[in-house]
Design an enzyme around this catalytic site. Structure first.
Site, PDB file in Angstrom:
ATOM      1  N   HIS A 117     -23.695  76.761  14.428  1.00 55.16           N
ATOM      2  CA  HIS A 117     -24.305  78.082  14.363  1.00 55.16           C
ATOM      3  C   HIS A 117     -23.810  78.777  13.108  1.00 55.16           C
ATOM      4  CE1 HIS A 117     -26.073  77.691  18.176  1.00 55.16           C
ATOM      5  NE2 HIS A 117     -25.076  78.108  18.927  1.00 55.16           N
ATOM      6  N   ASP A 176     -31.427  74.143  15.392  1.00 53.10           N
ATOM      7  CA  ASP A 176     -31.323  74.958  14.168  1.00 53.10           C
ATOM      8  C   ASP A 176     -32.298  76.128  14.179  1.00 53.10           C
ATOM      9  OD1 ASP A 176     -29.503  72.973  13.012  1.00 53.10           O
ATOM     10  OD2 ASP A 176     -31.306  71.750  12.751  1.00 53.10           O
TER      11      ASP A 176
END
Length: 411
Positions: free
Chosen positions: A40, A12
């Site tokens: 994403h 992340d």
């Protein structure tokens, strides 16, 4: 030549924005491991795009995108992602060597999570990799031949028969799975190719290739915080194994890190902040999983972990993400070492149990959001950046100051 983008925390980190920002300069963007457990988030022209399997180069019409052999693929989820884009013919290619995630894998994942409590996404990623290593998996190339697929499915049905009740597969599992492939295989088959040969040829021609990792280094199955890890190798080295490119093809390795730290799920996190400051970072940074929507655990930048990850990946440059999330904080902490049972540790250990962070504190700054030039950053911001570079020993070449593609400082 190929460049690698790799996360150097627990995932992340903002890899999607970086790949999206630089993809226009490449002929190929390649996703090299993981599955749809990763996510994403890219903001392009004010529109948010959430990608789980698709490489981040899909927003560039001239860019070819590859899902390579070490990725595990949910054909249903990939079909849904494909439907959100137009004109992907000759722009998206899925390796015929990539393994297929079956509904059974997700059921098994959920069953095992009840006892293991690792914090998986329960998407079937681990069980799919288990079948791959046991040499009993179904590969994307098998979908191209009905006879081979039928043989593989019959073998699968025989193997899982003793576990049908435990995994709550239902009485009609065989019929349902046959129907599943009849629905999705025709949609996905046009994209299945020998991507290994494609990439070898592209490299020999001197075409530019960008290799995009999922998750982060500290979740690597071998080198991460085991057992609280993912089921694949997440370092830059795995990019070669997955794509078929040899190590000599690798040029730059771009390590992606946030200006602070986050982690999803269970597992050690020495610099986690469980005070209201951690809540502040989560809220301001919108730290909720792209795939699961789970709140991420938040804390301060951990340079012990960062140096370890940079060494593992051979990072040649860094990208510092979400700098603007730290705006307005009076005192910013950085973990520079651990203390464990009276001993100071500056090298990342294989077991983080009992490791307590040792912090160095920096004066905060008021505003960095939207800044696009280094000289426009406040002095305290620049001091923070210089300290990270000095401690890690790798230059920061890119700084992100908002989710927008254009709010990026290139150094």
């Amino acid at each position: 030549m190929a460049d690698v983008v790799v996360g150097i925390q627990w995932g992340d980190e903002g890899k999607g924005k970086i790949v999206d920002r630089i993809a226009k300069d490449y002929d190929f963007v390649v996703r090299y491991q993981g599955g749809h457990n990763a996510g994403h988030t890219i903001v392009h022209k004010g529109v948010k795009h959430s990608l789980h399997l698709m490489p981040s180069g899909v927003l560039y019409p001239k860019c070819k995108n590859i899902i390579s052999s070490a990725v595990v693929v949910s054909v249903k989820d990939l079909c849904e992602e494909i439907s959100a884009f137009e004109d992907l013919e000759n722009r998206l290619f899925v390796s015929d060597r990539a393994h297929v995630i079956l509904p059974y894998h997700a059921k098994k994942d959920a069953f095992k999570e009840k006892s293991q409590n690792i914090g998986t996404t329960k998407k079937g990623i681990g069980p799919c990799y288990e079948d791959k290593m046991a040499r009993s998996g179904i590969r994307m190339g098998d979908l191209l031949d009905d006879k081979i697929l039928e043989e593989k499915l019959n073998a699968h049905f025989k193997a899982i028969e003793p576990f049908k009740k435990a995994y709550d597969l239902g009485e009609n599992y065989e019929k349902d799975l046959m129907g599943y492939f009849k629905t999705y295989a025709p949609k996905i088959c046009p994209f299945i190719k020998d991507t290994t040969s494609m990439l070898i040829e592209a490299n020999q021609k001197g075409e530019k290739i960008l290799l995009e990792g999922a998750q982060g280094t500290l979740l690597d199955i071998d080198l991460g915080t085991y057992p609280f890890v993912t089921s694949s190798n997440t370092t830059s080295a795995s990019a070669c194994v997955s794509t078929g490119l040899n190590p000599k093809a690798i040029n730059e390795v771009i390590g992606i890190t946030k200006a602070y730290s986050t982690r999803v799920g269970n597992g050690p996190f020495p610099s986690e902040d469980t005070t209201p400051m951690g809540d502040h970072l989560r809220t301001k940074g919108a730290e909720f999983g792209t795939t699961t929507k789970r709140p991420r655990r938040c804390g301060w930048l951990d340079l012990v972990a960062l140096k370890y990850a940079c060494a593992l990946n051979g990072c040649t440059q860094l990208a510092l993400m979400k700098l603007d999330v730290l705006d307005g904080i009076d005192a910013i902490k950085v973990c520079v070492a651990y203390e464990r049972k009276g001993e100071r540790l500056e090298i990342f250990p294989s077991d983080l149990k009992d490791c307590v962070p040792i912090y160095q504190t920096f004066k905060g700054w008021e505003k960095s959001v939207g800044v696009r030039k280094l000289d426009d950053l406040e002095p305290n911001v620049r001091e923070y950046i210089r300290f990270i570079e000095k401690e890690v020993g790798v230059k920061i070449r890119l700084i992100s100051t908002s989710p927008e593609r254009e709010d990026t400082i290139f150094l």
